[in-house]
Structures are given as C-alpha cells and as structure tokens.
Design a protein around this motif. Structure first.
Motif, short mmCIF file in Angstrom:
data_model
loop_
_atom_site.label_atom_id
_atom_site.label_comp_id
_atom_site.label_asym_id
_atom_site.label_seq_id
_atom_site.Cartn_x
_atom_site.Cartn_y
_atom_site.Cartn_z
N ARG A 8 0.83 -1.20 0.00
CA ARG A 8 0.00 0.00 0.00
C ARG A 8 0.86 1.26 0.00
NH1 ARG A 8 -5.06 0.78 -1.29
NH2 ARG A 8 -5.88 -0.79 0.11
N GLY A 9 1.87 1.31 0.85
CA GLY A 9 2.77 2.46 0.91
C GLY A 9 2.11 3.71 1.46
N SER A 10 2.83 4.81 1.40
CA SER A 10 2.34 6.07 1.98
C SER A 10 1.80 7.04 0.93
CB SER A 10 3.48 6.75 2.76
OG SER A 10 4.54 7.10 1.88
N LEU A 11 1.85 6.68 -0.34
CA LEU A 11 1.40 7.57 -1.40
C LEU A 11 -0.11 7.78 -1.32
CD1 LEU A 11 2.38 9.06 -4.04
CD2 LEU A 11 1.56 7.04 -5.26
N LYS A 12 -0.52 9.04 -1.15
CA LYS A 12 -1.95 9.35 -1.06
C LYS A 12 -2.30 10.53 -1.95
CE LYS A 12 -2.54 7.38 3.47
NZ LYS A 12 -2.56 7.61 4.88
N SER A 13 -1.49 10.78 -2.96
CA SER A 13 -1.75 11.88 -3.89
C SER A 13 -2.06 11.30 -5.27
CB SER A 13 -0.56 12.82 -3.96
OG SER A 13 0.59 12.13 -4.39
N CYS A 14 -2.82 12.08 -6.03
CA CYS A 14 -3.24 11.61 -7.35
C CYS A 14 -3.31 12.77 -8.32
CB CYS A 14 -4.61 10.94 -7.23
SG CYS A 14 -5.19 10.18 -8.77
N ASN A 15 -3.08 12.48 -9.59
CA ASN A 15 -3.18 13.50 -10.63
C ASN A 15 -4.62 13.66 -11.13
OD1 ASN A 15 -3.04 10.91 -11.75
ND2 ASN A 15 -2.23 11.67 -13.68
N LYS A 26 -5.88 15.40 -2.82
CA LYS A 26 -4.60 15.74 -2.21
C LYS A 26 -3.47 15.69 -3.23
CE LYS A 26 -1.84 14.56 1.84
NZ LYS A 26 -0.57 14.76 1.25
N LYS A 27 -2.69 16.75 -3.27
CA LYS A 27 -1.49 16.78 -4.10
C LYS A 27 -0.29 16.62 -3.16
CE LYS A 27 -3.98 17.42 -7.64
NZ LYS A 27 -4.42 16.19 -8.27
N GLY A 28 0.58 15.70 -3.48
CA GLY A 28 1.72 15.41 -2.61
C GLY A 28 2.83 16.45 -2.73
N SER A 29 3.52 16.64 -1.62
CA SER A 29 4.68 17.54 -1.61
C SER A 29 5.92 16.76 -2.04
CB SER A 29 4.89 18.11 -0.20
OG SER A 29 5.32 17.08 0.68
N ASN A 35 9.81 10.60 0.73
CA ASN A 35 9.58 9.62 1.79
C ASN A 35 8.93 8.36 1.22
OD1 ASN A 35 10.65 11.33 3.72
ND2 ASN A 35 8.67 12.09 4.41
N ASP A 36 7.98 8.54 0.31
CA ASP A 36 7.32 7.39 -0.30
C ASP A 36 8.30 6.57 -1.13
OD1 ASP A 36 4.87 5.87 -1.09
OD2 ASP A 36 5.44 6.61 -3.08
N LYS A 37 9.16 7.27 -1.88
CA LYS A 37 10.16 6.58 -2.69
C LYS A 37 11.11 5.77 -1.81
CE LYS A 37 13.84 7.48 -6.08
NZ LYS A 37 14.50 8.53 -6.88
N ALA A 38 11.58 6.36 -0.71
CA ALA A 38 12.49 5.66 0.19
C ALA A 38 11.81 4.43 0.80
CB ALA A 38 12.97 6.61 1.29
N ALA A 39 10.56 4.58 1.21
CA ALA A 39 9.83 3.45 1.80
C ALA A 39 9.61 2.35 0.77
CB ALA A 39 8.50 3.94 2.37
N PRO A 61 -1.69 1.51 -4.17
CA PRO A 61 -1.64 2.75 -3.37
C PRO A 61 -3.00 3.43 -3.29
CG PRO A 61 -0.88 3.18 -5.57
CD PRO A 61 -1.17 1.71 -5.52
N TYR A 62 -3.13 4.34 -2.34
CA TYR A 62 -4.33 5.17 -2.28
C TYR A 62 -4.30 6.24 -3.36
CZ TYR A 62 -5.75 3.17 2.20
OH TYR A 62 -6.16 2.32 3.18
#
Length: 196
Positions: A8-15, A26-29, A35-39, A61-62
């Motif tokens: 699942r990971g921490s990614l919660k942003s979408c285009n 939500k747009k990710g910073s 952080n998502d890439k590292a995880a 992912p979400y």
C-alpha cells in the motif's frame, strides 16, 4: 509459501480529482514523494532479499503510483526476483506508456511478469484516450485488466468501454460506495452482464 503480496505504501496523492474519491483531493509535496520513494525501495530491497517473498506482488496505493518513474524502477527490480511469478500495480493508466515501459525495461524488468490493473475514470479522461492507452499496452504485450466504479449515471459509457476493449481484457465493476441507495434491479442486471 507462494502468495499474493500487497504493497500500500504512503502515497496518497493523485493527478486525478474524481468527485467520489477521498484521495484525489490531495497533491503530494516533494518531501512526501521522497519519503514514499524511500519506503518503497526499502520494501523492494526486503522483497528481493532471499526467498521470503514468493508468488506475486501488487502495488495498490491510495494515490496514483505509475506516474512516478521510481515505481517502474521498483517493479523492474521486483520482476527480476526469481521467486516472484508476477509483479503489478493498480493505476488510472494516465502514465506515458512508452516512456515508463522504457524505464522498466532499462532497469532490466521482465515484461512477461508485469500485470497492470487500470481503472477508467470518465470524469477525468475520455473513453477514446483511455482505450488508446489500453491499445498501447496491448501492442507492448502487457497483461492488464480494466475496472470502473459502478456509477449508475455512467452505465452507457461503461457499456461503450466494454465494446471498445478487446474481448480478452477483463472489465470489472467496483461497487460505488456512498451511493446512498441500493442499486436498482436494472442497474444490477447491466453491471452483472459486464462483470459476472
């Protein structure tokens, strides 16, 4: 033991910004993306270390993962694991197909193990554009299925999507949460005809 592994990971942003989806707003910073890439790469490293992870890995992912090249790099590394039979991801299929497959292949990815799950969002893209993405994936010999959210107002376009896809592509219908009512018998009948 072989099994299906979900990441699942921490990614919660979408285009995309679909009205019915809580994660599309939500747009990710840059920091969240890093952080998502590292995880994700920690997961990939652990999954490729030894024989513990066997079977298949699915990225669910979400948010939308496959617009980020690091997910393609990670999928490529996972596909090189001899203990994994398949690797894949859930997506809205908005990624540039040739560019991302080039990234996957450039990292030594095994295309025969790649499995994609693409959801069609009529609010965000046209039927023609989505089907063209599917055709490009078919041309590249990528295994994929397609899904839609069972929004009653979209029944006619969902029917058109079924007719536009190759017969070999499974089209599933995901029940719409938050509809506020049960599906009518005629709506159920249509959705069951598309996705038994």
């Amino acid at each position: 033991m072989k099994r299906q592994w979900y990441y699942r990971g921490s990614l919660k942003s979408c285009n995309y910004s679909c009205s019915y989806c809580p994660f599309s707003k939500k747009k990710g910073s840059l920091r969240e993306e890093q952080n998502d890439k590292a995880a994700f790469f920690r997961f990939v490293e652990n999954a490729c270390d030894g024989e513990m992870v066997q079977g298949a890995v699915q990225i669910v992912p979400y948010g939308e993962a496959l617009i980020h090249s690091y997910y393609w790099e990670g999928l490529a590394r996972l596909s090189c694991n001899a203990h994994l039979d398949a690797v894949g991801a859930q997506s809205n299929f908005s990624f540039p197909v040739k560019q991302m497959l080039s990234c996957f292949k450039g990292q030594g990815g095994d295309i025969d193990k790649l499995r994609l799950w693409g959801t069609f969002h009529p609010e965000m893209t046209s039927l023609e554009a989505f089907v063209e993405q599917c055709r490009q994936l078919t041309k590249q010999k990528i295994s994929y299925c397609v899904g839609v959210v069972g929004v009653p107002e979209y029944i006619s376009i969902i029917r058109k999507l079924r007719h536009a896809l190759f017969d070999s592509v499974y089209l599933w219908v995901n029940k719409m949460d938050g509809l506020g009512r049960a599906y009518t018998m005629s709506e159920k009948k249509v959705f069951l005809e598309i996705d038994p």
